[in-house]
Scaffold this motif. Structure first.
Motif, PDB file in Angstrom:
ATOM      1  N   VAL A   9       1.106  -1.003   0.160  1.00  0.00           N
ATOM      2  CA  VAL A   9       0.294  -0.389   0.013  1.00  0.00           C
ATOM      3  C   VAL A   9       0.938   0.835  -0.098  1.00  0.00           C
ATOM      4  CG1 VAL A   9      -2.073   1.357   0.841  1.00  0.00           C
ATOM      5  CG2 VAL A   9      -2.224  -1.467   1.394  1.00  0.00           C
ATOM      6  N   VAL A  10       1.185   2.004  -1.183  1.00  0.00           N
ATOM      7  CA  VAL A  10       1.847   2.928  -1.819  1.00  0.00           C
ATOM      8  C   VAL A  10       1.339   4.379  -0.945  1.00  0.00           C
ATOM      9  CG1 VAL A  10       3.356   1.477  -2.509  1.00  0.00           C
ATOM     10  CG2 VAL A  10       1.669   2.494  -3.719  1.00  0.00           C
ATOM     11  N   SER A  11      -0.477   4.005  -1.178  1.00  0.00           N
ATOM     12  CA  SER A  11      -0.765   5.200  -1.065  1.00  0.00           C
ATOM     13  C   SER A  11      -2.182   5.233  -1.108  1.00  0.00           C
ATOM     14  CB  SER A  11      -0.874   5.820  -2.708  1.00  0.00           C
ATOM     15  OG  SER A  11      -1.796   7.433  -2.744  1.00  0.00           O
ATOM     16  N   ARG A  12      -3.036   6.282  -0.405  1.00  0.00           N
ATOM     17  CA  ARG A  12      -4.213   5.677   0.861  1.00  0.00           C
ATOM     18  C   ARG A  12      -5.513   6.894   0.313  1.00  0.00           C
ATOM     19  NH1 ARG A  12      -4.898   1.511   5.204  1.00  0.00           N
ATOM     20  NH2 ARG A  12      -6.964   2.475   5.611  1.00  0.00           N
ATOM     21  N   ALA A  13      -6.580   7.363  -0.058  1.00  0.00           N
ATOM     22  CA  ALA A  13      -7.463   8.268  -0.277  1.00  0.00           C
ATOM     23  C   ALA A  13      -8.679   8.132  -0.463  1.00  0.00           C
ATOM     24  CB  ALA A  13      -6.809   9.647  -1.808  1.00  0.00           C
ATOM     25  N   PRO A  14      -9.837   8.953   0.027  1.00  0.00           N
ATOM     26  CA  PRO A  14     -11.301   8.461  -0.089  1.00  0.00           C
ATOM     27  C   PRO A  14     -11.263   7.715  -1.251  1.00  0.00           C
ATOM     28  CG  PRO A  14     -10.432  10.998   0.961  1.00  0.00           C
ATOM     29  CD  PRO A  14      -9.373  10.062   0.290  1.00  0.00           C
ATOM     30  N   GLY A  15     -11.989   6.641  -1.450  1.00  0.00           N
ATOM     31  CA  GLY A  15     -12.389   6.312  -2.593  1.00  0.00           C
ATOM     32  C   GLY A  15     -11.273   5.338  -3.231  1.00  0.00           C
ATOM     33  N   THR A  16     -10.057   5.996  -2.916  1.00  0.00           N
ATOM     34  CA  THR A  16      -9.084   4.981  -3.511  1.00  0.00           C
ATOM     35  C   THR A  16      -7.623   4.857  -2.764  1.00  0.00           C
ATOM     36  OG1 THR A  16      -7.803   7.019  -4.525  1.00  0.00           O
ATOM     37  CG2 THR A  16      -9.594   6.540  -5.689  1.00  0.00           C
ATOM     38  N   VAL A  17      -7.017   3.598  -3.267  1.00  0.00           N
ATOM     39  CA  VAL A  17      -5.908   3.042  -2.904  1.00  0.00           C
ATOM     40  C   VAL A  17      -4.758   2.786  -3.632  1.00  0.00           C
ATOM     41  CG1 VAL A  17      -6.628   0.464  -2.941  1.00  0.00           C
ATOM     42  CG2 VAL A  17      -4.838   1.766  -1.177  1.00  0.00           C
ATOM     43  N   VAL A  18      -3.264   3.274  -3.524  1.00  0.00           N
ATOM     44  CA  VAL A  18      -2.411   2.345  -4.629  1.00  0.00           C
ATOM     45  C   VAL A  18      -2.243   1.288  -4.540  1.00  0.00           C
ATOM     46  CG1 VAL A  18      -0.574   3.306  -6.468  1.00  0.00           C
ATOM     47  CG2 VAL A  18      -2.612   4.688  -5.925  1.00  0.00           C
ATOM     48  N   LEU A  19      -2.185   0.334  -4.705  1.00  0.00           N
ATOM     49  CA  LEU A  19      -0.584  -0.691  -4.157  1.00  0.00           C
ATOM     50  C   LEU A  19       0.263  -0.680  -5.572  1.00  0.00           C
ATOM     51  CD1 LEU A  19      -3.070  -4.108  -3.523  1.00  0.00           C
ATOM     52  CD2 LEU A  19      -2.385  -2.388  -2.232  1.00  0.00           C
ATOM     53  N   GLU A  20       1.496  -1.092  -4.478  1.00  0.00           N
ATOM     54  CA  GLU A  20       2.876  -1.000  -5.750  1.00  0.00           C
ATOM     55  C   GLU A  20       3.312  -3.532  -5.801  1.00  0.00           C
ATOM     56  OE1 GLU A  20       7.557   0.259  -6.055  1.00  0.00           O
ATOM     57  OE2 GLU A  20       5.942   1.500  -5.812  1.00  0.00           O
ATOM     58  N   THR A  21       3.668  -3.003  -6.875  1.00  0.00           N
ATOM     59  CA  THR A  21       3.506  -4.359  -7.321  1.00  0.00           C
ATOM     60  C   THR A  21       4.217  -5.062  -8.756  1.00  0.00           C
ATOM     61  OG1 THR A  21       2.772  -6.696  -7.495  1.00  0.00           O
ATOM     62  CG2 THR A  21       0.839  -5.759  -8.505  1.00  0.00           C
ATOM     63  N   GLY A  22       5.686  -5.069  -8.461  1.00  0.00           N
ATOM     64  CA  GLY A  22       6.135  -5.129 -10.208  1.00  0.00           C
ATOM     65  C   GLY A  22       6.374  -4.391 -10.404  1.00  0.00           C
ATOM     66  N   GLY A  23       6.816  -2.435  -9.338  1.00  0.00           N
ATOM     67  CA  GLY A  23       7.387  -1.861 -10.414  1.00  0.00           C
ATOM     68  C   GLY A  23       6.381  -0.940 -11.093  1.00  0.00           C
ATOM     69  N   LEU A  24       5.200  -1.136 -10.819  1.00  0.00           N
ATOM     70  CA  LEU A  24       4.048  -0.870 -10.885  1.00  0.00           C
ATOM     71  C   LEU A  24       2.758  -0.725  -9.711  1.00  0.00           C
ATOM     72  CD1 LEU A  24       2.588  -3.123 -14.392  1.00  0.00           C
ATOM     73  CD2 LEU A  24       4.503  -0.781 -14.260  1.00  0.00           C
ATOM     74  N   GLY A  25       2.133   1.014  -9.585  1.00  0.00           N
ATOM     75  CA  GLY A  25       1.139   1.157  -8.725  1.00  0.00           C
ATOM     76  C   GLY A  25       0.385   1.123 -10.061  1.00  0.00           C
ATOM     77  N   TYR A  26      -0.712   0.251  -8.427  1.00  0.00           N
ATOM     78  CA  TYR A  26      -2.781   0.297  -9.695  1.00  0.00           C
ATOM     79  C   TYR A  26      -2.910   0.870  -8.662  1.00  0.00           C
ATOM     80  CZ  TYR A  26      -0.109  -3.924 -11.879  1.00  0.00           C
ATOM     81  OH  TYR A  26       0.047  -4.787 -12.812  1.00  0.00           O
ATOM     82  N   GLU A  27      -3.666   1.648  -9.087  1.00  0.00           N
ATOM     83  CA  GLU A  27      -4.345   3.084  -8.439  1.00  0.00           C
ATOM     84  C   GLU A  27      -5.948   1.865  -8.647  1.00  0.00           C
ATOM     85  OE1 GLU A  27      -6.943   6.564  -8.947  1.00  0.00           O
ATOM     86  OE2 GLU A  27      -4.771   6.579  -9.721  1.00  0.00           O
ATOM     87  N   ILE A  28      -6.504   1.924  -7.728  1.00  0.00           N
ATOM     88  CA  ILE A  28      -7.562   1.032  -7.509  1.00  0.00           C
ATOM     89  C   ILE A  28      -8.892   1.780  -6.598  1.00  0.00           C
ATOM     90  CG2 ILE A  28      -8.242  -1.309  -6.760  1.00  0.00           C
ATOM     91  CD1 ILE A  28      -5.846  -2.285  -6.312  1.00  0.00           C
ATOM     92  N   ALA A  29      -9.797   2.364  -7.403  1.00  0.00           N
ATOM     93  CA  ALA A  29     -11.202   2.378  -6.747  1.00  0.00           C
ATOM     94  C   ALA A  29     -11.856   1.871  -5.679  1.00  0.00           C
ATOM     95  CB  ALA A  29     -12.724   2.814  -7.812  1.00  0.00           C
ATOM     96  N   ILE A  30     -12.360   1.952  -4.653  1.00  0.00           N
ATOM     97  CA  ILE A  30     -12.333   1.174  -3.542  1.00  0.00           C
ATOM     98  C   ILE A  30     -13.223   1.594  -2.590  1.00  0.00           C
ATOM     99  CG2 ILE A  30     -11.049   2.243  -1.871  1.00  0.00           C
ATOM    100  CD1 ILE A  30     -10.612  -0.738  -1.807  1.00  0.00           C
ATOM    101  N   THR A  31     -14.054   0.839  -1.827  1.00  0.00           N
ATOM    102  CA  THR A  31     -15.295   1.592  -1.096  1.00  0.00           C
ATOM    103  C   THR A  31     -14.795   1.941   0.217  1.00  0.00           C
ATOM    104  OG1 THR A  31     -15.928  -0.669   0.611  1.00  0.00           O
ATOM    105  CG2 THR A  31     -17.073  -0.343  -1.469  1.00  0.00           C
TER     106      THR A  31
END
Length: 181
Positions: A9-31
């Motif tokens: 978990v590299v970033s958290r904001a209301p409604g989104t989180v960024v997960l870093e895996t394999g050098g890529l950061g995936y921005e994911i919408a979340i409840t």
């Protein structure tokens, strides 16, 4: 299809989180509930995802459990339900409550979701009932009377959040009078 992501978990904001895996950061919408279940920054997390592709946008929607992701996909299959409405419904009703509401024709429970009116809730119940795998206790007409209990609590002046909390804490099988005690 991207069905699950494990990473830091590299970033958290209301409604989104960024997960870093394999050098890529995936921005994911979340409840909001899903966001609260995630570990703190710098720790590893697993999020079950659904990749939604439209002509003008690609988005990842994340959920703490497979059951939430699966319900999200079922909701997307209903006419007039897009990812934002499906996410709002899931944020309001966890999968077990959604199944119970659909199985017992509890329109009020679905109306608690932002953007869901009475007609939309009725339509969702009709469309979702055959798509959801309802257990014996969630079938309509089983004597649970969940919709009647909700209506009784509303008539007594309780608000939607209070009713949801109360219904989670009680057994919902049996006649309405017994459940209300």
């Amino acid at each position: 299809m991207i069905g699950r992501i494990r990473g830091l978990v590299v970033s958290r904001a209301p409604g989104t989180v960024v997960l870093e895996t394999g050098g890529l950061g995936y921005e994911i919408a979340i409840t909001p509930r899903g966001l609260s279940e995630l570990p703190v920054l710098g720790e590893e997390a697993v999020i079950h995802t659904h990749r939604h592709v439209r002509e003008d946008q690609q988005a990842l929607y994340g959920f703490p459990s497979e059951s939430e992701r699966d319900i999200f996909r079922v909701l997307l299959g209903a006419s007039g339900v897009g990812p934002k409405l499906a996410t709002a419904i899931i944020a309001t009703l966890p999968p077990s409550e959604l199944r119970r509401a659909v199985g017992s024709d509890d329109v009020s429970a679905l109306e608690a979701g932002p953007g869901v009116g009475k007609r939309t809730a009725q339509k969702l119940i009709l469309e979702l009932r055959p798509r959801l795998e309802l257990g014996d206790g969630e079938l309509p007409g089983d004597g649970g009377g969940l919709a009647e209990v909700r209506a009784a609590l509303e008539s007594l002046g309780f608000g939607a959040p209070e009713i949801r909390e109360a219904l989670q804490a009680v057994a919902t099988d049996g006649p309405t009078e017994q459940v209300l005690q």
